[in-house]
Design a protein around this motif. Structure first.
Motif, PDB file in Angstrom:
ATOM      1  N   LEU A  98     -50.032  21.696  37.976  1.00  0.00           N
ATOM      2  CA  LEU A  98     -50.341  20.401  38.259  1.00  0.00           C
ATOM      3  C   LEU A  98     -49.598  19.287  37.972  1.00  0.00           C
ATOM      4  CD1 LEU A  98     -52.793  18.842  40.018  1.00  0.00           C
ATOM      5  CD2 LEU A  98     -53.982  18.711  37.707  1.00  0.00           C
ATOM      6  N   GLY A  99     -49.092  18.991  36.573  1.00  0.00           N
ATOM      7  CA  GLY A  99     -48.553  18.087  36.135  1.00  0.00           C
ATOM      8  C   GLY A  99     -47.261  17.977  36.941  1.00  0.00           C
ATOM      9  N   VAL A 100     -46.519  19.115  37.324  1.00  0.00           N
ATOM     10  CA  VAL A 100     -45.039  19.241  37.718  1.00  0.00           C
ATOM     11  C   VAL A 100     -45.301  19.179  39.394  1.00  0.00           C
ATOM     12  CG1 VAL A 100     -43.999  20.079  35.882  1.00  0.00           C
ATOM     13  CG2 VAL A 100     -44.746  21.564  37.769  1.00  0.00           C
ATOM     14  N   ASN A 101     -46.272  18.920  40.058  1.00  0.00           N
ATOM     15  CA  ASN A 101     -46.560  18.695  41.385  1.00  0.00           C
ATOM     16  C   ASN A 101     -46.468  20.100  42.299  1.00  0.00           C
ATOM     17  OD1 ASN A 101     -47.312  16.072  41.249  1.00  0.00           O
ATOM     18  ND2 ASN A 101     -45.094  15.631  41.115  1.00  0.00           N
ATOM     19  N   LEU A 102     -46.625  21.307  41.487  1.00  0.00           N
ATOM     20  CA  LEU A 102     -46.583  22.472  42.225  1.00  0.00           C
ATOM     21  C   LEU A 102     -47.881  22.744  42.967  1.00  0.00           C
ATOM     22  CD1 LEU A 102     -45.257  25.255  42.893  1.00  0.00           C
ATOM     23  CD2 LEU A 102     -45.990  26.050  40.690  1.00  0.00           C
ATOM     24  N   VAL A 103     -48.884  22.147  42.300  1.00  0.00           N
ATOM     25  CA  VAL A 103     -50.120  22.297  43.203  1.00  0.00           C
ATOM     26  C   VAL A 103     -50.804  21.055  43.233  1.00  0.00           C
ATOM     27  CG1 VAL A 103     -50.517  24.606  42.323  1.00  0.00           C
ATOM     28  CG2 VAL A 103     -51.510  22.875  40.938  1.00  0.00           C
ATOM     29  N   SER A 104     -51.576  20.766  44.137  1.00  0.00           N
ATOM     30  CA  SER A 104     -52.246  19.208  44.222  1.00  0.00           C
ATOM     31  C   SER A 104     -53.540  19.218  43.745  1.00  0.00           C
ATOM     32  CB  SER A 104     -52.497  19.260  45.884  1.00  0.00           C
ATOM     33  OG  SER A 104     -51.074  19.189  46.657  1.00  0.00           O
ATOM     34  N   ILE A 114     -49.235  23.232  51.492  1.00  0.00           N
ATOM     35  CA  ILE A 114     -50.013  22.714  50.181  1.00  0.00           C
ATOM     36  C   ILE A 114     -50.428  23.798  49.700  1.00  0.00           C
ATOM     37  CG2 ILE A 114     -52.113  21.442  49.750  1.00  0.00           C
ATOM     38  CD1 ILE A 114     -51.874  20.264  52.621  1.00  0.00           C
ATOM     39  N   ARG A 115     -50.504  23.722  48.268  1.00  0.00           N
ATOM     40  CA  ARG A 115     -50.570  24.565  47.224  1.00  0.00           C
ATOM     41  C   ARG A 115     -52.114  24.032  46.194  1.00  0.00           C
ATOM     42  NH1 ARG A 115     -46.160  24.336  48.712  1.00  0.00           N
ATOM     43  NH2 ARG A 115     -45.886  22.422  47.748  1.00  0.00           N
ATOM     44  N   LEU A 116     -53.182  24.876  46.381  1.00  0.00           N
ATOM     45  CA  LEU A 116     -54.255  24.749  45.466  1.00  0.00           C
ATOM     46  C   LEU A 116     -54.448  25.766  44.568  1.00  0.00           C
ATOM     47  CD1 LEU A 116     -56.715  23.713  48.158  1.00  0.00           C
ATOM     48  CD2 LEU A 116     -55.186  22.015  46.802  1.00  0.00           C
ATOM     49  N   CYS A 117     -54.913  25.507  43.491  1.00  0.00           N
ATOM     50  CA  CYS A 117     -55.296  26.825  42.436  1.00  0.00           C
ATOM     51  C   CYS A 117     -56.421  26.656  41.613  1.00  0.00           C
ATOM     52  CB  CYS A 117     -53.901  26.829  41.597  1.00  0.00           C
ATOM     53  SG  CYS A 117     -53.836  25.777  40.159  1.00  0.00           S
ATOM     54  N   SER A 118     -56.766  27.692  40.937  1.00  0.00           N
ATOM     55  CA  SER A 118     -58.009  27.818  40.197  1.00  0.00           C
ATOM     56  C   SER A 118     -57.444  27.448  38.597  1.00  0.00           C
ATOM     57  CB  SER A 118     -58.636  29.109  40.166  1.00  0.00           C
ATOM     58  OG  SER A 118     -57.848  30.121  40.052  1.00  0.00           O
ATOM     59  N   GLN A 119     -58.330  27.356  37.546  1.00  0.00           N
ATOM     60  CA  GLN A 119     -57.803  27.333  36.316  1.00  0.00           C
ATOM     61  C   GLN A 119     -57.157  28.309  35.594  1.00  0.00           C
ATOM     62  OE1 GLN A 119     -57.875  24.809  34.355  1.00  0.00           O
ATOM     63  NE2 GLN A 119     -59.296  23.213  34.811  1.00  0.00           N
ATOM     64  N   ASP A 120     -57.679  29.702  36.022  1.00  0.00           N
ATOM     65  CA  ASP A 120     -57.012  30.854  35.570  1.00  0.00           C
ATOM     66  C   ASP A 120     -55.616  31.226  36.241  1.00  0.00           C
ATOM     67  OD1 ASP A 120     -57.847  31.589  38.071  1.00  0.00           O
ATOM     68  OD2 ASP A 120     -58.522  33.499  37.275  1.00  0.00           O
ATOM     69  N   ALA A 121     -55.149  30.110  37.092  1.00  0.00           N
ATOM     70  CA  ALA A 121     -53.898  30.488  37.838  1.00  0.00           C
ATOM     71  C   ALA A 121     -52.633  30.246  37.076  1.00  0.00           C
ATOM     72  CB  ALA A 121     -53.679  29.774  39.058  1.00  0.00           C
ATOM     73  N   THR A 122     -51.868  31.326  37.130  1.00  0.00           N
ATOM     74  CA  THR A 122     -50.424  31.372  36.444  1.00  0.00           C
ATOM     75  C   THR A 122     -49.326  31.513  37.228  1.00  0.00           C
ATOM     76  OG1 THR A 122     -50.658  33.695  35.914  1.00  0.00           O
ATOM     77  CG2 THR A 122     -51.308  32.190  34.176  1.00  0.00           C
ATOM     78  N   PRO A 159     -50.471  24.079  59.796  1.00  0.00           N
ATOM     79  CA  PRO A 159     -50.318  23.810  58.319  1.00  0.00           C
ATOM     80  C   PRO A 159     -50.839  24.825  57.620  1.00  0.00           C
ATOM     81  CG  PRO A 159     -51.127  21.856  59.306  1.00  0.00           C
ATOM     82  CD  PRO A 159     -51.292  22.846  60.356  1.00  0.00           C
ATOM     83  N   VAL A 160     -50.418  25.398  56.659  1.00  0.00           N
ATOM     84  CA  VAL A 160     -50.611  26.603  55.683  1.00  0.00           C
ATOM     85  C   VAL A 160     -51.010  26.269  54.120  1.00  0.00           C
ATOM     86  CG1 VAL A 160     -50.083  28.812  54.934  1.00  0.00           C
ATOM     87  CG2 VAL A 160     -49.206  27.913  57.164  1.00  0.00           C
ATOM     88  N   ILE A 161     -52.194  26.291  53.717  1.00  0.00           N
ATOM     89  CA  ILE A 161     -52.669  26.065  52.502  1.00  0.00           C
ATOM     90  C   ILE A 161     -52.534  27.367  51.691  1.00  0.00           C
ATOM     91  CG2 ILE A 161     -54.483  25.300  50.944  1.00  0.00           C
ATOM     92  CD1 ILE A 161     -55.609  23.510  53.526  1.00  0.00           C
ATOM     93  N   ALA A 162     -51.896  27.410  50.565  1.00  0.00           N
ATOM     94  CA  ALA A 162     -52.239  28.475  49.506  1.00  0.00           C
ATOM     95  C   ALA A 162     -53.211  28.160  48.537  1.00  0.00           C
ATOM     96  CB  ALA A 162     -50.772  28.752  48.990  1.00  0.00           C
ATOM     97  N   ALA A 163     -54.027  29.041  48.462  1.00  0.00           N
ATOM     98  CA  ALA A 163     -55.191  29.121  47.481  1.00  0.00           C
ATOM     99  C   ALA A 163     -54.805  29.931  46.351  1.00  0.00           C
ATOM    100  CB  ALA A 163     -56.563  29.242  48.121  1.00  0.00           C
ATOM    101  N   VAL A 164     -54.328  29.702  45.364  1.00  0.00           N
ATOM    102  CA  VAL A 164     -53.892  30.550  44.420  1.00  0.00           C
ATOM    103  C   VAL A 164     -55.009  30.856  42.934  1.00  0.00           C
ATOM    104  CG1 VAL A 164     -52.102  31.147  42.712  1.00  0.00           C
ATOM    105  CG2 VAL A 164     -51.697  30.151  44.849  1.00  0.00           C
ATOM    106  N   HIS A 165     -55.264  32.140  42.855  1.00  0.00           N
ATOM    107  CA  HIS A 165     -56.056  32.294  41.566  1.00  0.00           C
ATOM    108  C   HIS A 165     -55.259  33.643  40.789  1.00  0.00           C
ATOM    109  CE1 HIS A 165     -57.758  35.644  43.897  1.00  0.00           C
ATOM    110  NE2 HIS A 165     -58.399  36.097  42.860  1.00  0.00           N
TER     111      HIS A 165
END
Length: 273
Positions: free
Chosen positions: A186-192, A133-141, A111-117
């Motif tokens: 987050l709202g469109v499920n691009l990130v978890s 799986i995709r996760l991100c920080s508040q400043d991610a665009t 499994p590969v998790i993307a951690a996006v900032h």
């Protein structure tokens, strides 16, 4: 681990971190980024100690997308005015390896998790949609940028993004090339999940990876295999089709104008030619 000029691989127990390591250029993907990816993920796939992979970016952003200037040398066909059959054939054969850059994460059994900032633009978005799986920080665009510079996105995002966020959001992002923020993602499920900052994001990604790594590897990898099997036909056929379309619409006057405007630091004027 084979040395890469673009990726930095760090192993923490059963978790491998694959860093985009070109911070001075916002991790823009130059030829090394495209060439090295399959080998990096193949080696991690074959490493019995590694059970989960996290992908992240050094510096202030995840990835600013394709390095337009850097890629011209590798793909001179992009700037050719003569749109003959021989040129199209050469370009088509160069698109397939670029698709493998992204498919490498999907083909990897782990499994590969993307951690996006920070910024995740164009090729960066292509990359993370091939992750599990995709996760991100508040400043991610996030931005599906290709249409704004005269390309059709041809290395996988148009095949994978609809499976994550649906057709409507994908078409909105593809046609407008607009940027969406972390909360919309987050709202469109691009990130978890969205974390407060990069440090919290990386801690969260490590924690999730540790949870996955604690499960029986064969069950986790079999689950990924089954999930991939359910979509692989549509993705693979879509990749072949978009490679053909891409090689037919480029080079174009609009693409050359996009490159020229970028180099001259001005707004491009597109004519549809």
């Amino acid at each position: 681990m084979s040395e890469s000029k673009y990726y930095l691989v760090e192993k923490k127990g059963h978790v491998a971190w694959v860093w985009f390591n070109r911070a001075d250029k916002m991790n823009a993907m130059n030829p090394d980024a495209w060439i090295d990816s399959p080998a990096v993920f193949k080696e991690l796939d074959e490493d019995p100690e590694i059970r989960v992979i996290v992908v992240a970016g050094k510096g202030g952003s995840f990835c600013a997308g394709i390095d337009l200037i850097g890629m011209v040398g590798a793909m001179p066909e992009l700037m050719e005015n003569e749109q003959k059959g021989g040129l199209k054939w050469k370009l088509l054969k160069k698109i397939y390896p670029l698709q493998e850059t992204m498919s490498a994460m999907e083909k990897c059994r782990k499994p590969v998790i993307a951690a996006v900032h920070g910024a995740c633009i164009g090729a960066g978005l292509d990359f993370v949609t091939a992750c599990d799986i995709r996760l991100c920080s508040q400043d991610a665009t996030f931005c599906l940028k290709e249409a704004a510079v005269g390309f059709v996105a041809d290395v996988g995002v148009l095949q994978r993004l609809p499976l994550i966020v649906g057709q409507g959001v994908t078409r909105e992002m593809a046609y407008t090339a607009k940027t969406i923020d972390a909360q919309r993602a987050l709202g469109v499920n691009l990130v978890s999940e969205v974390f407060d900052d990069a440090d919290a994001l990386f801690e969260g990604a490590q924690a999730m990876a540790d949870v996955i790594a604690a499960n029986p590897p064969i069950a986790v990898q079999a689950s990924k295999d089954v999930l991939n099997h359910s979509i692989e036909g549509s993705v693979n056929e879509g990749l072949k089709y978009v490679a053909s379309i891409s090689s037919n619409i480029i080079p174009s006057h609009d693409l050359i104008e996009a490159f020229t405007a970028f180099a001259e630091k001005r707004k491009p004027v597109f004519t549809g030619k």
